[in-house]
Scaffold this motif. Sequence first.
Motif, PDB file in Angstrom:
ATOM      1  N   GLN A  85      20.631 -22.213  85.354  1.00  0.00           N
ATOM      2  CA  GLN A  85      19.527 -22.697  86.177  1.00  0.00           C
ATOM      3  C   GLN A  85      18.425 -21.645  86.287  1.00  0.00           C
ATOM      4  O   GLN A  85      17.232 -21.956  86.178  1.00  0.00           O
ATOM      5  N   THR A  86      18.821 -20.379  86.481  1.00  0.00           N
ATOM      6  CA  THR A  86      17.839 -19.303  86.588  1.00  0.00           C
ATOM      7  C   THR A  86      17.101 -19.108  85.281  1.00  0.00           C
ATOM      8  O   THR A  86      15.884 -18.933  85.244  1.00  0.00           O
ATOM      9  N   LEU A  87      17.845 -19.131  84.171  1.00  0.00           N
ATOM     10  CA  LEU A  87      17.229 -18.961  82.858  1.00  0.00           C
ATOM     11  C   LEU A  87      16.274 -20.098  82.538  1.00  0.00           C
ATOM     12  O   LEU A  87      15.272 -19.902  81.843  1.00  0.00           O
ATOM     13  N   TYR A  88      16.567 -21.285  83.034  1.00  0.00           N
ATOM     14  CA  TYR A  88      15.689 -22.429  82.783  1.00  0.00           C
ATOM     15  C   TYR A  88      14.304 -22.174  83.371  1.00  0.00           C
ATOM     16  O   TYR A  88      13.283 -22.505  82.769  1.00  0.00           O
ATOM     17  N   TYR A  89      14.260 -21.566  84.547  1.00  0.00           N
ATOM     18  CA  TYR A  89      12.980 -21.327  85.219  1.00  0.00           C
ATOM     19  C   TYR A  89      12.328 -20.011  84.789  1.00  0.00           C
ATOM     20  O   TYR A  89      11.100 -19.886  84.782  1.00  0.00           O
ATOM     21  N   SER A  90      13.131 -19.004  84.449  1.00  0.00           N
ATOM     22  CA  SER A  90      12.566 -17.686  84.136  1.00  0.00           C
ATOM     23  C   SER A  90      12.384 -17.443  82.640  1.00  0.00           C
ATOM     24  O   SER A  90      11.648 -16.533  82.250  1.00  0.00           O
ATOM     25  N   GLY A  91      13.052 -18.236  81.801  1.00  0.00           N
ATOM     26  CA  GLY A  91      12.940 -18.045  80.365  1.00  0.00           C
ATOM     27  C   GLY A  91      11.689 -18.698  79.798  1.00  0.00           C
ATOM     28  O   GLY A  91      10.882 -19.293  80.507  1.00  0.00           O
ATOM     29  N   TYR A  92      11.546 -18.591  78.486  1.00  0.00           N
ATOM     30  CA  TYR A  92      10.403 -19.164  77.783  1.00  0.00           C
ATOM     31  C   TYR A  92      10.882 -20.396  77.008  1.00  0.00           C
ATOM     32  O   TYR A  92      11.635 -20.272  76.034  1.00  0.00           O
ATOM     33  N   THR A  93      10.456 -21.568  77.428  1.00  0.00           N
ATOM     34  CA  THR A  93      10.866 -22.814  76.782  1.00  0.00           C
ATOM     35  C   THR A  93       9.920 -23.150  75.634  1.00  0.00           C
ATOM     36  O   THR A  93       8.695 -23.112  75.798  1.00  0.00           O
ATOM     37  N   VAL A  94      10.494 -23.482  74.482  1.00  0.00           N
ATOM     38  CA  VAL A  94       9.698 -23.855  73.314  1.00  0.00           C
ATOM     39  C   VAL A  94       9.187 -25.279  73.511  1.00  0.00           C
ATOM     40  O   VAL A  94       9.972 -26.211  73.676  1.00  0.00           O
ATOM     41  N   ASP A  95       7.861 -25.445  73.495  1.00  0.00           N
ATOM     42  CA  ASP A  95       7.286 -26.765  73.753  1.00  0.00           C
ATOM     43  C   ASP A  95       7.310 -27.648  72.501  1.00  0.00           C
ATOM     44  O   ASP A  95       7.820 -27.247  71.456  1.00  0.00           O
ATOM     45  N   ASP A  96       6.752 -28.848  72.617  1.00  0.00           N
ATOM     46  CA  ASP A  96       6.784 -29.812  71.514  1.00  0.00           C
ATOM     47  C   ASP A  96       6.005 -29.354  70.284  1.00  0.00           C
ATOM     48  O   ASP A  96       6.163 -29.920  69.199  1.00  0.00           O
ATOM     49  N   HIS A  97       5.156 -28.366  70.452  1.00  0.00           N
ATOM     50  CA  HIS A  97       4.375 -27.831  69.330  1.00  0.00           C
ATOM     51  C   HIS A  97       5.021 -26.574  68.736  1.00  0.00           C
ATOM     52  O   HIS A  97       4.459 -25.963  67.825  1.00  0.00           O
ATOM     53  N   GLY A  98       6.159 -26.189  69.289  1.00  0.00           N
ATOM     54  CA  GLY A  98       6.857 -25.008  68.771  1.00  0.00           C
ATOM     55  C   GLY A  98       6.346 -23.700  69.337  1.00  0.00           C
ATOM     56  O   GLY A  98       6.602 -22.628  68.763  1.00  0.00           O
ATOM     57  N   ASN A  99       5.627 -23.755  70.477  1.00  0.00           N
ATOM     58  CA  ASN A  99       5.045 -22.550  71.065  1.00  0.00           C
ATOM     59  C   ASN A  99       5.731 -22.169  72.368  1.00  0.00           C
ATOM     60  O   ASN A  99       6.319 -23.010  73.053  1.00  0.00           O
ATOM     61  N   ILE A 100       5.638 -20.878  72.698  1.00  0.00           N
ATOM     62  CA  ILE A 100       6.007 -20.392  74.017  1.00  0.00           C
ATOM     63  C   ILE A 100       4.771 -19.714  74.613  1.00  0.00           C
ATOM     64  O   ILE A 100       3.904 -19.230  73.878  1.00  0.00           O
ATOM     65  N   ARG A 101       4.680 -19.703  75.916  1.00  0.00           N
ATOM     66  CA  ARG A 101       3.533 -19.083  76.593  1.00  0.00           C
ATOM     67  C   ARG A 101       3.969 -17.760  77.209  1.00  0.00           C
ATOM     68  O   ARG A 101       4.770 -17.738  78.149  1.00  0.00           O
ATOM     69  N   VAL A 102       3.459 -16.672  76.630  1.00  0.00           N
ATOM     70  CA  VAL A 102       3.787 -15.330  77.108  1.00  0.00           C
ATOM     71  C   VAL A 102       2.593 -14.794  77.897  1.00  0.00           C
ATOM     72  O   VAL A 102       1.447 -14.923  77.447  1.00  0.00           O
ATOM     73  N   PRO A 103       2.828 -14.216  79.086  1.00  0.00           N
ATOM     74  CA  PRO A 103       1.715 -13.664  79.859  1.00  0.00           C
ATOM     75  C   PRO A 103       0.852 -12.723  79.013  1.00  0.00           C
ATOM     76  O   PRO A 103       1.364 -11.911  78.248  1.00  0.00           O
ATOM     77  N   ILE A 104      -0.468 -12.846  79.140  1.00  0.00           N
ATOM     78  CA  ILE A 104      -1.473 -12.054  78.434  1.00  0.00           C
ATOM     79  C   ILE A 104      -1.557 -12.428  76.952  1.00  0.00           C
ATOM     80  O   ILE A 104      -2.644 -12.691  76.425  1.00  0.00           O
TER      81      ILE A 104
END
Length: 264
Positions: A85-104
């Motif tokens: 559950q924690t990893l779901y909220y704190s991790g980086y989920t790969v979206d439908d376009h194959g991207n993750i959003r990293v700060p900066i």
Amino acid sequence: MKKIVFLALFAVIFTSCISTKDITYLQPSTIVKSDSIKVSQENSKPYRIQISDILSINIKALDQKLVEMFSVPTAGSFQVQQSPQTLYYSGYTVDDHGNIRVPILGEVNVLGFTTEEVRQKIEKQLLEEYFRKEANIFVTVKLAGLRYTINGEIGKPGTNVLFQDRATIMEAIANSGDIPITGNRKEVQIIRKFPHGFETYSINLTDANAINSPYFYIQPNDYIIVKPLKQKTWGTGVTGVQSVATIMTAISLITTLIVLSKTL
């Protein structure tokens, strides 16, 4: 009458009893000496990230304050094992376009990459755009656990997460309470997700050659199905004692009905 009962008992025992060959894992095809050592080469390719995977990314430097902007705020460190559950909220989920959003850094495409390739990609971007080599940037990228679902003849069906980089189907089954005696270990199905859709495979876990199968190692989001043996649907029991008890109960009931019908 006695011969009929004996034949019925004989038939039930030998058709409903489950052989040890059906429940013993990884049996060798030939007789192996007790002091012999068999070496098997691993047949496992690096996992390539897919949509809906969750990544755990940790960035360190000599001066940790320099990289705090790239970190996702969490209640604890990634070094401490976290719950799914924690990893779901704190991790980086790969979206439908194959991207993750990293700060900066913004959106980073990771679809089809290995975790090592993603690490190199992020590290290179950090060094080119924000830091010098003297900062000693250290990046780690991991899958946020191996998530799989298992159903059918299994001790604890459901979705589980193994917090390790790689795991075999044997480990997944053991983590889920093992396959009971009524489970079919010879035809364990694996439904695996790919970019083009789902593919279904079957693996025989009673055969020692199963360790050479490319499906012996599970992948994130695998769906495992363990089918029941035919003996379970027959309802006569899975051991000789159970089978005899069942058939004797049936004979006793029939005999009682016959006696009652004659007295009426």
